[in-house]
Design a protein around this motif. Structure first.
Motif, PDB file in Angstrom:
ATOM      1  N   HIS A 113      18.961  -3.175  35.948  1.00 45.78           N
ATOM      2  CA  HIS A 113      18.543  -4.071  34.882  1.00 45.78           C
ATOM      3  C   HIS A 113      18.539  -3.390  33.523  1.00 45.78           C
ATOM      4  N   THR A 114      18.789  -2.109  33.484  1.00 46.33           N
ATOM      5  CA  THR A 114      18.848  -1.389  32.223  1.00 46.33           C
ATOM      6  C   THR A 114      20.200  -0.699  32.114  1.00 46.33           C
ATOM      7  N   PRO A 115      20.643  -0.480  30.881  1.00 44.78           N
ATOM      8  CA  PRO A 115      21.948   0.176  30.701  1.00 44.78           C
ATOM      9  C   PRO A 115      21.983   1.572  31.316  1.00 44.78           C
ATOM     10  N   VAL A 116      23.139   1.933  31.828  1.00 40.06           N
ATOM     11  CA  VAL A 116      23.348   3.256  32.398  1.00 40.06           C
ATOM     12  C   VAL A 116      24.332   3.987  31.501  1.00 40.06           C
ATOM     13  N   ASN A 117      24.044   5.240  31.184  1.00 41.37           N
ATOM     14  CA  ASN A 117      24.901   6.076  30.330  1.00 41.37           C
ATOM     15  C   ASN A 117      25.136   5.437  28.958  1.00 41.37           C
ATOM     16  N   HIS A 118      24.064   4.944  28.357  1.00 38.75           N
ATOM     17  CA  HIS A 118      24.171   4.330  27.027  1.00 38.75           C
ATOM     18  C   HIS A 118      24.685   5.377  26.036  1.00 38.75           C
ATOM     19  N   PRO A 119      25.596   4.994  25.126  1.00 40.59           N
ATOM     20  CA  PRO A 119      26.164   5.976  24.191  1.00 40.59           C
ATOM     21  C   PRO A 119      25.116   6.656  23.295  1.00 40.59           C
ATOM     22  N   ALA A 120      24.030   5.971  23.002  1.00 41.51           N
ATOM     23  CA  ALA A 120      22.994   6.546  22.135  1.00 41.51           C
ATOM     24  C   ALA A 120      21.892   7.250  22.929  1.00 41.51           C
ATOM     25  N   ARG A 121      22.164   7.563  24.180  1.00 46.24           N
ATOM     26  CA  ARG A 121      21.184   8.191  25.065  1.00 46.24           C
ATOM     27  C   ARG A 121      20.551   9.455  24.449  1.00 46.24           C
ATOM     28  N   PRO A 122      21.316  10.356  23.844  1.00 43.26           N
ATOM     29  CA  PRO A 122      20.678  11.552  23.261  1.00 43.26           C
ATOM     30  C   PRO A 122      19.722  11.213  22.117  1.00 43.26           C
ATOM     31  N   ILE A 123      20.035  10.185  21.358  1.00 42.49           N
ATOM     32  CA  ILE A 123      19.154   9.788  20.258  1.00 42.49           C
ATOM     33  C   ILE A 123      17.849   9.234  20.816  1.00 42.49           C
ATOM     34  N   TYR A 124      17.949   8.396  21.846  1.00 46.09           N
ATOM     35  CA  TYR A 124      16.749   7.849  22.460  1.00 46.09           C
ATOM     36  C   TYR A 124      15.896   8.944  23.077  1.00 46.09           C
ATOM     37  N   ARG A 125      16.538   9.921  23.664  1.00 47.17           N
ATOM     38  CA  ARG A 125      15.798  11.041  24.251  1.00 47.17           C
ATOM     39  C   ARG A 125      15.059  11.824  23.168  1.00 47.17           C
ATOM     40  N   ALA A 126      15.703  12.021  22.023  1.00 52.67           N
ATOM     41  CA  ALA A 126      15.055  12.716  20.906  1.00 52.67           C
ATOM     42  C   ALA A 126      13.877  11.901  20.368  1.00 52.67           C
ATOM     43  N   ILE A 127      14.043  10.593  20.287  1.00 55.26           N
ATOM     44  CA  ILE A 127      12.952   9.731  19.825  1.00 55.26           C
ATOM     45  C   ILE A 127      11.770   9.816  20.786  1.00 55.26           C
ATOM     46  N   GLY A 128      12.053   9.855  22.084  1.00 55.75           N
ATOM     47  CA  GLY A 128      10.985  10.026  23.070  1.00 55.75           C
ATOM     48  C   GLY A 128      10.266  11.347  22.893  1.00 55.75           C
ATOM     49  N   GLY A 129      11.025  12.408  22.646  1.00 54.12           N
ATOM     50  CA  GLY A 129      10.417  13.714  22.407  1.00 54.12           C
ATOM     51  C   GLY A 129       9.551  13.728  21.167  1.00 54.12           C
ATOM     52  N   LEU A 130      10.009  13.069  20.106  1.00 55.73           N
ATOM     53  CA  LEU A 130       9.216  12.999  18.873  1.00 55.73           C
ATOM     54  C   LEU A 130       7.933  12.196  19.082  1.00 55.73           C
ATOM     55  N   THR A 131       8.011  11.155  19.885  1.00 55.62           N
ATOM     56  CA  THR A 131       6.813  10.376  20.197  1.00 55.62           C
ATOM     57  C   THR A 131       5.812  11.229  20.976  1.00 55.62           C
ATOM     58  N   GLY A 132       6.315  11.995  21.948  1.00 56.25           N
ATOM     59  CA  GLY A 132       5.451  12.912  22.683  1.00 56.25           C
ATOM     60  C   GLY A 132       4.842  13.962  21.771  1.00 56.25           C
ATOM     61  N   LEU A 133       5.635  14.474  20.835  1.00 50.75           N
ATOM     62  CA  LEU A 133       5.140  15.466  19.884  1.00 50.75           C
ATOM     63  C   LEU A 133       4.048  14.871  19.002  1.00 50.75           C
ATOM     64  N   TYR A 134       4.240  13.617  18.564  1.00 55.34           N
ATOM     65  CA  TYR A 134       3.209  12.956  17.763  1.00 55.34           C
ATOM     66  C   TYR A 134       1.907  12.845  18.548  1.00 55.34           C
ATOM     67  N   LEU A 135       2.001  12.449  19.810  1.00 50.78           N
ATOM     68  CA  LEU A 135       0.797  12.320  20.630  1.00 50.78           C
ATOM     69  C   LEU A 135       0.083  13.663  20.778  1.00 50.78           C
TER      70      LEU A 135
ATOM     71  N   MET B 227      11.164   1.423  25.002  1.00 50.38           N
ATOM     72  CA  MET B 227      12.558   1.321  24.561  1.00 50.38           C
ATOM     73  C   MET B 227      13.343   2.563  24.985  1.00 50.38           C
ATOM     74  N   VAL B 228      12.761   3.716  24.780  1.00 56.07           N
ATOM     75  CA  VAL B 228      13.418   4.969  25.143  1.00 56.07           C
ATOM     76  C   VAL B 228      13.661   5.021  26.651  1.00 56.07           C
ATOM     77  N   GLY B 229      12.682   4.562  27.411  1.00 53.24           N
ATOM     78  CA  GLY B 229      12.827   4.558  28.859  1.00 53.24           C
ATOM     79  C   GLY B 229      13.899   3.602  29.338  1.00 53.24           C
ATOM     80  N   MET B 230      14.099   2.525  28.610  1.00 54.01           N
ATOM     81  CA  MET B 230      15.078   1.536  29.057  1.00 54.01           C
ATOM     82  C   MET B 230      16.515   1.909  28.702  1.00 54.01           C
ATOM     83  N   TYR B 231      16.695   2.703  27.673  1.00 51.33           N
ATOM     84  CA  TYR B 231      18.052   3.032  27.254  1.00 51.33           C
ATOM     85  C   TYR B 231      18.451   4.473  27.542  1.00 51.33           C
ATOM     86  N   GLY B 232      17.595   5.237  28.203  1.00 54.04           N
ATOM     87  CA  GLY B 232      17.905   6.636  28.460  1.00 54.04           C
ATOM     88  C   GLY B 232      18.393   6.933  29.855  1.00 54.04           C
ATOM     89  N   LYS B 233      18.653   5.907  30.647  1.00 56.03           N
ATOM     90  CA  LYS B 233      19.013   6.120  32.049  1.00 56.03           C
ATOM     91  C   LYS B 233      20.403   6.742  32.176  1.00 56.03           C
TER      92      LYS B 233
END
Length: 151
Positions: A3-25, A128-134
């Protein structure tokens, strides 16, 4: 069918956004721990960090959740996808509960409206990051693409 995209082209960007969110927390949690040192763990006072109401308990929780997100981001390979999605749902529940109890004695995390908004935003970003980072095989990506084109 996925139900979510696999190997999305922007996967590295989403992964970085997830890391920044974790860093903010983590940063928010550490600053909150510093600001609320000496208070009770679930104190309901005027402690504010980065414009958000917090207490020692919520600051510890944020630091811990941020570390979990950062570890998941470092590990990658769909571990981060699962971590981000489940933590997003958990943060949504915490945020909505904080909103429901904001002006009551049940406001155990000392939430303010700005805290509710920031926590919900972080939860939506992690979702969002979880849905597009698969990440998947080429066959899985092709199957997803074919199913998407049919719909």
């Amino acid at each position: 069918m996925a139900h979510t995209p696999v190997n999305h082209p922007a996967r590295p960007i989403y992964r970085a956004i997830g890391g920044l969110t974790g860093l903010y927390l983590v940063v928010f949690g550490v600053l909150g721990i510093i600001a609320s040192t000496g208070n009770e763990i679930l104190a309901q006072d005027d402690t504010r960090v980065l414009g958000q109401g917090t207490n020692l308990g919520f600051s510890l929780l944020c630091a811990l959740l941020g570390l979990v997100v950062l570890v998941g981001t470092a590990l990658g390979r769909n571990i981060d996808v699962a971590i981000n999605q489940w933590l997003a749902y958990g943060l949504m529940v915490i945020s909505l509960a904080g909103l429901a109890f904001i002006r009551t004695d049940a406001n155990i995390f000392n939430f303010s409206i700005s805290t509710v908004i920031v926590v919900m935003t972080a939860a939506l970003v992690l979702l969002m990051v979880g849905m597009y980072g698969k990440v998947g095989t080429e066959d899985e990506a092709e199957a997803f693409q074919k199913a998407r084109l049919v719909l």
